[in-house]
Every structure is written in C-alpha cells, then in structure tokens.
Motif scaffolding. Structure first.
Motif, mmCIF file in Angstrom:
data_model
loop_
_atom_site.group_PDB
_atom_site.id
_atom_site.type_symbol
_atom_site.label_atom_id
_atom_site.label_comp_id
_atom_site.label_asym_id
_atom_site.label_seq_id
_atom_site.Cartn_x
_atom_site.Cartn_y
_atom_site.Cartn_z
ATOM 1 N N ARG A 108 -8.042 65.931 41.252
ATOM 2 C CA ARG A 108 -6.674 65.898 41.730
ATOM 3 C C ARG A 108 -6.085 64.520 41.471
ATOM 4 N NH1 ARG A 108 -7.946 67.154 47.940
ATOM 5 N NH2 ARG A 108 -8.001 69.154 46.858
ATOM 6 N N ASP A 125 -10.325 61.061 50.970
ATOM 7 C CA ASP A 125 -10.496 62.395 50.408
ATOM 8 C C ASP A 125 -11.686 62.449 49.450
ATOM 9 O OD1 ASP A 125 -9.219 65.151 49.908
ATOM 10 O OD2 ASP A 125 -9.410 64.341 47.882
ATOM 11 N N VAL A 168 -3.398 61.661 42.953
ATOM 12 C CA VAL A 168 -2.754 61.227 44.191
ATOM 13 C C VAL A 168 -1.752 60.123 43.877
ATOM 14 C CG1 VAL A 168 -3.112 60.355 46.536
ATOM 15 C CG2 VAL A 168 -4.887 61.749 45.435
ATOM 16 N N ASN A 178 -11.202 62.012 41.783
ATOM 17 C CA ASN A 178 -9.838 61.797 42.230
ATOM 18 C C ASN A 178 -9.231 60.689 41.385
ATOM 19 O OD1 ASN A 178 -10.242 63.666 44.241
ATOM 20 N ND2 ASN A 178 -9.759 62.276 45.938
ATOM 21 N N TRP A 193 -5.574 57.182 51.271
ATOM 22 C CA TRP A 193 -5.732 58.632 51.426
ATOM 23 C C TRP A 193 -6.709 59.176 50.385
ATOM 24 C CZ3 TRP A 193 -5.681 63.285 49.148
ATOM 25 C CH2 TRP A 193 -5.559 64.412 49.960
ATOM 26 N N ALA A 194 -6.551 58.742 49.137
ATOM 27 C CA ALA A 194 -7.398 59.240 48.051
ATOM 28 C C ALA A 194 -8.853 58.857 48.251
ATOM 29 C CB ALA A 194 -6.892 58.713 46.710
ATOM 30 N N LEU A 214 -13.677 57.885 42.673
ATOM 31 C CA LEU A 214 -12.243 57.602 42.713
ATOM 32 C C LEU A 214 -11.886 56.693 41.547
ATOM 33 C CD1 LEU A 214 -9.449 57.656 44.112
ATOM 34 C CD2 LEU A 214 -10.198 55.663 45.455
ATOM 35 N N VAL A 271 -5.913 58.114 41.389
ATOM 36 C CA VAL A 271 -4.774 57.640 42.166
ATOM 37 C C VAL A 271 -4.004 56.618 41.336
ATOM 38 C CG1 VAL A 271 -6.161 55.869 43.355
ATOM 39 C CG2 VAL A 271 -3.983 56.623 44.349
#
Length: 273
Positions: free
Chosen positions: A90, A25, A92, A5, A21-22, A33, A7
């Motif tokens: 993804r 997730d 974020v 992820n 949130w990230a 992350l 962010v």
C-alpha cells in the motif's frame, strides 16, 4: 519478496504524520517500510534551512520494530509514487505537502496517487486516532467494492478492534426515483440489508473473531460516513461505487472523503481492475 508499505515524504508535518501511521501499520502487518522522497529532476537544491526529509522521516518511524528503507528518487512526486504502487502493498501519503496551499483540504499529490495507484492508498487525515477505535467500512454493494470489504476485515483483525460496516443506500440528490409509500421504503430497506449481509458473509467466515456491526441507512453517503468516522480509527472505501462510471478513476464518495474525513482514509482497489 514481501510487498512493503511505501510512504511519500517531503519534510512537511503532514508527511511525518503519514510516516508514523505507515510505520505502525507496517509493524502490525510485519512488512518493511520504504520511505520515498522525490526531488525535482532539475536537481536544484531544496529550500534553505530545511532538514533532510528522509532523515526526519526515518526518525519519525522509530519506536516500531519495522525495517525502514529510505529512498531518494527524481521526478514528480505523484508519478513516482504511482509507479512504486505497482510493487507496493500500500502507499501512504499525507494530506498536503510543502508548498501546497494551507486552505486546501487534500493536496494534488495525495489525490492523484489515490486516483491512479495500483494498490490501496491511505491518506492520513486528522489527529492520530485512538488504537482501540473501530474500523469503518463503506459498503456500496458493487463488485468493485469487494476489495474494500476484504481490506477492512483484515485491518480490523490485525488491530483487534470491531468493524462497523455501513451501507448507505440512497442519495436523494442523485436518485431520480424516490418512493413515497412507507411499504415501498420498507421493502427497499430490507433488500439493501440483504445486499450488505451478502457482501459481508464470506469475509465473516474468514475472520470469525472480528465483531461486526451492520448499519443500513437512508442518507447521503458522504455525510453519514463522515459522522461515523468521528469515532473510527480508519475509514475503508472502494475506488468506485456501484453508481460510478466505469471510466472514473475515483468515485465521488471516496474522493469527497479524502477532503473531509476526520481520520485516515484507505481507498482499496483490485489490482486487476
């Protein structure tokens, strides 16, 4: 190598909400992350008295069992995040960064990333959602929207919550032909129910433990999805609907939801698209 992820952070309250949130997730999906802060290429100092955005973001990500990697980049935030999306699981972002007008529902960086990223993008909106609320999926019946269906089932499965699949099949302001006969309406509605069932069928077999509620409605897509989103923890939509032009980077429904949805919005797209 596992995709992580990513962010984007800038020290704003919106960015810190995106980090939280990230991080949750990333923990759910067991991925790292990467916390990305972008400084201007001029190399000038940041605003006086502002805390280090990376330090604040890493602190906000605490409390989850996830590997956190802070990264400092130079350039324009949206360009850096779009570039990083090529190798991210993804991206974020928050709704609005430092310096962007308070009256703006979603900032220029968030919208640009959602339009151009090569991976799914989550724009974190509203209050932190209740974890037992369902995932809301907007189904448009298009091949482009297939990515959204797969992501929505995955998110509902990992969160152990139901999936509400909504297919809103007409917007009277855009459709040049509106039937007036009740029998015609019934035939069209039955056809649209079949469209929804076909789009969900294969994914339901892959995720048999996910409870699914199917909703077919004759309404304006944005209005109906926003109403259902009030009871959801996440809205998942495709990057472009079946009525969108091929050259469009983001469909009108997806773009509108970035501005008005009461919970986080995930825009999914096929990497090959």
């Amino acid at each position: 190598m596992r995709r992580s992820n990513v962010v984007g952070v800038d020290g704003s309250a919106s960015a810190l909400a995106a980090v939280r949130w990230a991080a949750v997730d990333a923990a759910l999906h067991r991925v790292p992350l990467r916390v990305v802060h972008v400084e201007p290429t001029s190399g000038g100092p940041g605003p006086a008295g502002r805390d280090d955005p990376l330090a604040a973001a890493c602190q906000a990500a605490g409390g989850t069992e996830v590997e956190v990697f802070p990264e400092l980049h130079q350039g324009l935030p949206h360009e850096v995040l779009v570039e990083e999306s090529a190798r991210a699981r993804r991206v974020v972002v928050g709704t609005r960064g430092v310096g962007e007008r308070i009256g703006v529902a979603v900032g220029s960086t968030a919208e640009a990333v959602a339009m151009r990223a090569e991976c799914p993008v989550v724009v974190v909106r509203g209050q932190e959602p209740e974890p037992d609320r369902p995932v809301l999926l907007g189904v448009d019946g298009s091949a482009v929207g297939e990515a959204a269906v797969g992501v929505a089932f995955e998110e509902a499965a990992v969160r152990r919550v139901p999936l509400v699949a909504v297919h809103v099949w007409i917007d009277v302001e855009l459709d040049p032909w509106v039937p007036t006969d009740d029998r015609e309406w019934a035939e069209i509605e039955e056809s649209e129910r079949e469209v929804l069932a076909e789009r969900l069928a294969g994914w339901r077999e892959q995720h048999p433990d996910v409870p699914v509620r199917r909703v077919v409605e004759r309404d304006r897509p944005v209005r109906y999805l926003v109403e259902h989103a009030k009871e959801a923890q996440l809205v998942v939509v495709g990057s472009r609907g079946r009525g969108g032009m091929t050259g469009m980077l983001l469909g009108s429904t997806s773009r509108a939801l970035l501005h008005v949805a009461p919970c986080p919005v995930l825009v999914a797209r096929n990497r090959a698209a």
